[in-house]
Scaffold this motif. Structure first.
Motif, short mmCIF file in Angstrom:
data_model
loop_
_atom_site.label_atom_id
_atom_site.label_comp_id
_atom_site.label_asym_id
_atom_site.label_seq_id
_atom_site.Cartn_x
_atom_site.Cartn_y
_atom_site.Cartn_z
N GLU A 289 0.84 -1.20 0.00
CA GLU A 289 0.00 0.00 0.00
C GLU A 289 0.87 1.25 0.00
OE1 GLU A 289 -2.98 2.12 3.14
OE2 GLU A 289 -3.26 -0.03 2.81
N GLU A 290 1.93 1.25 0.83
CA GLU A 290 2.86 2.38 0.85
C GLU A 290 3.54 2.55 -0.51
OE1 GLU A 290 5.70 2.06 4.01
OE2 GLU A 290 4.15 1.97 5.54
N TYR A 291 3.91 1.42 -1.11
CA TYR A 291 4.55 1.47 -2.43
C TYR A 291 3.60 2.08 -3.46
CZ TYR A 291 6.19 -0.08 -6.98
OH TYR A 291 6.56 -0.12 -8.30
N GLU A 292 2.36 1.66 -3.46
CA GLU A 292 1.39 2.18 -4.43
C GLU A 292 1.14 3.67 -4.24
OE1 GLU A 292 -1.90 -0.44 -3.84
OE2 GLU A 292 -0.94 -2.08 -4.93
N TRP A 293 1.07 4.13 -2.97
CA TRP A 293 0.88 5.56 -2.73
C TRP A 293 2.11 6.33 -3.20
CZ3 TRP A 293 -3.62 7.33 -2.64
CH2 TRP A 293 -4.67 6.72 -1.96
N ASN A 294 3.32 5.82 -2.92
CA ASN A 294 4.53 6.49 -3.36
C ASN A 294 4.61 6.54 -4.88
OD1 ASN A 294 6.81 7.33 -1.30
ND2 ASN A 294 5.58 5.69 -0.38
N GLU A 295 4.21 5.44 -5.52
CA GLU A 295 4.19 5.40 -6.98
C GLU A 295 3.23 6.46 -7.53
OE1 GLU A 295 5.36 3.90 -10.69
OE2 GLU A 295 6.12 3.34 -8.70
N LEU A 296 2.08 6.61 -6.90
CA LEU A 296 1.10 7.59 -7.34
C LEU A 296 1.63 9.01 -7.18
CD1 LEU A 296 -2.49 7.68 -7.47
CD2 LEU A 296 -1.67 9.25 -5.73
N VAL A 297 2.22 9.31 -6.00
CA VAL A 297 2.70 10.67 -5.75
C VAL A 297 3.88 11.00 -6.66
CG1 VAL A 297 3.68 12.24 -4.04
CG2 VAL A 297 1.83 10.70 -3.39
N TYR A 298 4.82 10.06 -6.80
CA TYR A 298 5.99 10.33 -7.63
C TYR A 298 5.63 10.43 -9.12
CZ TYR A 298 9.66 10.34 -4.13
OH TYR A 298 10.49 10.68 -3.09
N SER A 299 4.54 9.81 -9.52
CA SER A 299 4.14 9.92 -10.93
C SER A 299 3.22 11.12 -11.17
CB SER A 299 3.45 8.63 -11.38
OG SER A 299 2.23 8.46 -10.69
N LYS B 18 12.73 10.31 1.84
CA LYS B 18 12.10 10.65 0.55
C LYS B 18 10.92 9.73 0.24
CE LYS B 18 15.27 13.73 -0.66
NZ LYS B 18 15.70 14.38 0.53
N LYS B 19 10.31 9.25 1.30
CA LYS B 19 9.13 8.39 1.16
C LYS B 19 7.91 9.20 1.52
CE LYS B 19 8.04 4.93 4.08
NZ LYS B 19 8.17 3.66 4.79
N TRP B 20 6.87 9.06 0.71
CA TRP B 20 5.63 9.77 0.96
C TRP B 20 4.77 8.96 1.94
CZ3 TRP B 20 5.09 14.62 -0.51
CH2 TRP B 20 5.86 15.09 -1.57
N ILE B 21 4.41 9.57 3.03
CA ILE B 21 3.59 8.94 4.06
C ILE B 21 2.18 9.49 3.93
CG2 ILE B 21 3.30 8.50 6.53
CD1 ILE B 21 5.91 7.41 5.39
N LYS B 22 1.21 8.61 3.75
CA LYS B 22 -0.18 9.05 3.62
C LYS B 22 -0.70 9.42 5.01
CE LYS B 22 -4.56 7.85 1.42
NZ LYS B 22 -5.34 8.73 2.19
N ILE B 23 -1.28 10.60 5.07
CA ILE B 23 -1.87 11.10 6.32
C ILE B 23 -3.37 10.94 6.22
CG2 ILE B 23 -2.16 13.10 7.80
CD1 ILE B 23 0.45 14.18 6.65
N ASN B 24 -3.96 10.32 7.22
CA ASN B 24 -5.42 10.16 7.24
C ASN B 24 -6.03 11.47 7.70
OD1 ASN B 24 -5.18 7.49 6.48
ND2 ASN B 24 -5.09 6.77 8.58
N SER B 25 -6.72 12.11 6.81
CA SER B 25 -7.36 13.39 7.19
C SER B 25 -8.78 13.43 6.72
CB SER B 25 -6.58 14.55 6.60
OG SER B 25 -6.45 14.43 5.20
#
Length: 133
Positions: free
Chosen positions: A69-79, A126-133
């Motif tokens: 899940e972290e990988y997929e979110w990082n892939e989304l943000v970096y793309s 340099k990893k994007w951490i998803k924040i639940n908001s």
């Protein structure tokens, strides 16, 4: 061959009467030799060990799912599209554009009317951490 000694007497020509040094009871009055129930012990321990393996497997499975899940979110943000260099420790938001592509912005979701995908924090790795908001 005739035997002069009864069956319940421990006697040998080399050692004589040696019942007191035997590791087991040799007379009729001795306590019964009981074989331990090894099968029940094995089954209990197999069950306990299998439960431990199952717990560890489930823990690893959960960690793997979280990592993916972290990988997929990082892939989304970096793309996603952005024209600035993100700063470590800052919070950013990913939105969906009208052409269904993604873009990164500093603008909070309540400040404009765009499709908000998620809020992220860039950590020191340099990893994007998803924040639940």
């Amino acid at each position: 061959m005739k035997k002069n000694i009864p069956d319940n007497v421990v006697f040998s020509k080399d050692k004589g009467y040696h019942a007191n040094i035997l590791p087991y009871g040799s007379s009729v009055a001795a306590p019964a030799i009981k074989v331990d129930d090894v099968i029940a012990w094995k089954n209990r321990n197999i069950h306990a060990v299998n439960k431990e393996f199952e717990n560890k497997f489930n823990e690893l499975k959960f960690q793997y799912q979280k990592l993916m899940e972290e990988y997929e979110w990082n892939e989304l943000v970096y793309s996603a599209k952005y024209a600035f260099e993100p700063v470590i420790g800052e919070v950013y938001h990913v939105y969906q554009a009208d052409d269904f592509s993604y873009f990164l912005s500093l603008i909070a979701p309540q400040e404009w009317n765009k499709t908000h995908i998620g809020t992220f924090l860039l950590n020191s790795d340099k990893k994007w951490i998803k924040i639940n908001s």
